[in-house]
Design an enzyme around this catalytic site. Sequence first.
Site, PDB file in Angstrom:
ATOM      1  CB  CYS A 161       2.937   6.971   3.673  1.00  0.00           C
ATOM      2  SG  CYS A 161       3.856   6.226   4.622  1.00  0.00           S
TER       3      CYS A 161
ATOM      4  CB  CYS B 206       6.982  -5.241   8.340  1.00  0.00           C
ATOM      5  SG  CYS B 206       8.629  -5.236   9.087  1.00  0.00           S
TER       6      CYS B 206
ATOM      7  CB  CYS C 265       1.627   5.263  12.314  1.00  0.00           C
ATOM      8  SG  CYS C 265       1.993   7.041  11.015  1.00  0.00           S
TER       9      CYS C 265
ATOM     10  CB  CYS D  38       6.051  -3.387  15.801  1.00  0.00           C
ATOM     11  SG  CYS D  38       8.037  -3.301  15.058  1.00  0.00           S
TER      12      CYS D  38
ATOM     13  CD  GLU E  85      -2.767  -1.246   2.548  1.00  0.00           C
ATOM     14  OE1 GLU E  85      -3.978  -1.661   2.563  1.00  0.00           O
ATOM     15  OE2 GLU E  85      -2.497  -0.922   3.944  1.00  0.00           O
TER      16      GLU E  85
ATOM     17  CB  CYS F  71       3.564  -2.517  13.796  1.00  0.00           C
ATOM     18  SG  CYS F  71       3.123  -2.233  11.660  1.00  0.00           S
TER      19      CYS F  71
HETATM   20  N1  SAH Z   1       9.470  -0.656   9.601  1.00  0.00           N
HETATM   21  C1  SAH Z   1       9.711   1.844   9.503  1.00  0.00           C
HETATM   22  C2  SAH Z   1       8.999   2.147   8.843  1.00  0.00           C
HETATM   23  C3  SAH Z   1       7.799   2.159   8.485  1.00  0.00           C
HETATM   24  S1  SAH Z   1       6.717   1.833  10.377  1.00  0.00           S
HETATM   25  C4  SAH Z   1       9.086   1.429  11.480  1.00  0.00           C
HETATM   26  O1  SAH Z   1       9.243   0.920  11.746  1.00  0.00           O
HETATM   27  O2  SAH Z   1      10.331   2.261  11.574  1.00  0.00           O
HETATM   28  C5  SAH Z   1       6.073   4.019  10.380  1.00  0.00           C
HETATM   29  C6  SAH Z   1       6.136   4.239  12.098  1.00  0.00           C
HETATM   30  O3  SAH Z   1       4.876   4.155  12.354  1.00  0.00           O
HETATM   31  C7  SAH Z   1       7.009   3.734  12.720  1.00  0.00           C
HETATM   32  O4  SAH Z   1       7.342   4.561  13.530  1.00  0.00           O
HETATM   33  C8  SAH Z   1       5.968   2.330  13.585  1.00  0.00           C
HETATM   34  O5  SAH Z   1       6.441   2.435  14.692  1.00  0.00           O
HETATM   35  C9  SAH Z   1       4.532   3.209  13.407  1.00  0.00           C
HETATM   36  N2  SAH Z   1       3.789   2.362  14.110  1.00  0.00           N
HETATM   37  C10 SAH Z   1       3.621   1.425  13.785  1.00  0.00           C
HETATM   38  N3  SAH Z   1       2.130   0.683  13.628  1.00  0.00           N
HETATM   39  C11 SAH Z   1       1.921   1.666  14.579  1.00  0.00           C
HETATM   40  C12 SAH Z   1       0.214   1.786  14.755  1.00  0.00           C
HETATM   41  N4  SAH Z   1      -0.194   0.869  15.130  1.00  0.00           N
HETATM   42  N5  SAH Z   1      -0.333   3.354  15.792  1.00  0.00           N
HETATM   43  C13 SAH Z   1       0.499   4.074  15.351  1.00  0.00           C
HETATM   44  N6  SAH Z   1       2.368   3.815  14.723  1.00  0.00           N
HETATM   45  C14 SAH Z   1       2.544   2.499  14.289  1.00  0.00           C
HETATM   46 FE1  SF4 Z   2       7.418  -3.271  10.588  1.00  0.00          FE
HETATM   47 FE2  SF4 Z   2       5.389  -2.386  11.673  1.00  0.00          FE
HETATM   48 FE3  SF4 Z   2       8.145  -2.690  12.747  1.00  0.00          FE
HETATM   49 FE4  SF4 Z   2       8.337  -0.692  10.990  1.00  0.00          FE
HETATM   50  S1  SF4 Z   2       6.732  -0.851  13.142  1.00  0.00           S
HETATM   51  S2  SF4 Z   2      10.032  -2.624  11.708  1.00  0.00           S
HETATM   52  S3  SF4 Z   2       7.163  -2.005   8.786  1.00  0.00           S
HETATM   53  S4  SF4 Z   2       6.374  -4.368  11.508  1.00  0.00           S
END
Ligand code: SAH
Ligand code: SF4
Length: 363
Positions: A107, A114, A343, A118, A94, A121
């Site tokens: 974005c 991924c 995000c 995390c 996306e 996420c």
């Molecule tokens: N993988 C990279 C970039 C993509 S995520 C990273 O983790 O930095 C972009 C941002 O969104 C990151 O700071 C991530 O921690 C945040 N993010 C992920 N899931 C989220 C959520 N459910 N609510 C708010 N921010 C989130």
């Molecule tokens: Fe991957 Fe989501 Fe963690 Fe970013 S925040 S490293 S996209 S799992």
Amino acid sequence: MTQALQELIGMNREDMAAFLQGIGAESFRLGQLWHWVYQKGVCSFDEMTTMAKPMRESLRQSLTLKRPFIVKDMTSFDGTRKWLLRFSDAQEAEMVFIPEKDRGTLCVSSQVGCTLTCSFCHTGTQKLVRNLTAGEILGQLVLARDMLKDWTNPPIPRKITNIVMMGMGEPLYNYENVAKALKIMMDSEGVSLSRRKITLSTSGVVPMMGACGEDLGVNLAVSLHATNDELRNKLVPLNKKYPIAMLMEACRTYPGANNARRITFEYVMLKDVNDSVQEAKALIQLIKGIPAKVNLIPFNPWPGSPYERSSDEQIERFANVVMKAGYASPVRSPRGEDILAACGQLKSESVRLKWSERQQELQ
Ligand code: SAH
Ligand code: SF4
């Protein structure tokens, strides 16, 4: 047997030069081709009017200007747009466009899914994972410019002014392709986006951070989210490999970071998990001495997510502590929530559709 066409989007100057040499074209064709593909954004060889017809014909026989295929195009009530894209092997990712008063941010995704899981996420819950190619990464911007009719040049202002590598995936786990795509984006005779307008977000792939600063010089955003290893191990499991002290050291030595170009620390606000005033104080201790700002991201829920968003009051309390210590601490306002474009909400929905079914659709 017909030979597969080579994709032009994603070729850098060296690739194009090698191709042109291969078909015996004069070397000045390189500048022309580059201009049509990356400055004008043409979608067909017929539009390349500085090329004679036979030349266009020989390009057409071996090359394609194909963009990613749009499976879904959604617009939020707040103007945010999300596109679900399908690539030639039927995998999907996306991209999101966030229009604001004085700028527009695209974005961009770096991977399908991924690997890093995390816990807050959505993307990390997706099973299918692969790296996107340079062409697929750059293709997102090219396609967004097509869709937004944004192949303009000064003095007409552009709609897409900023790029954030904050879509699906960990960009520093796909560094080579990301770097190739970003270098093409930054080429002043082509797409021409300044490195100051590009931000790469990483969950903390320490060994690649130096190269990113040196090689690309783009803005760095670091997904910190916790101030001690015990909690960060749970939120960002990559922390077990590259713990906080190591990550902070990489930030301190990030090439090109100074007061004018600060590192952004991203901090997702999770209710009763990481949002206390004590943690805000620990955060400012941790980033002491680093030219930094802190971006507070209210947690964006997704179906089945195990956390809650901190209250507005708690976010404000947290932000105040950080601000009083001299760090800018803007709260990122969630955009496109109704279309799951905020995000961490990205996930290719049609994973539900079997891969083989999608393959059939493509044919
Ligand atoms: N993988 C990279 C970039 C993509 S995520 C990273 O983790 O930095 C972009 C941002 O969104 C990151 O700071 C991530 O921690 C945040 N993010 C992920 N899931 C989220 C959520 N459910 N609510 C708010 N921010 C989130
Ligand atoms: Fe991957 Fe989501 Fe963690 Fe970013 S925040 S490293 S996209 S799992």
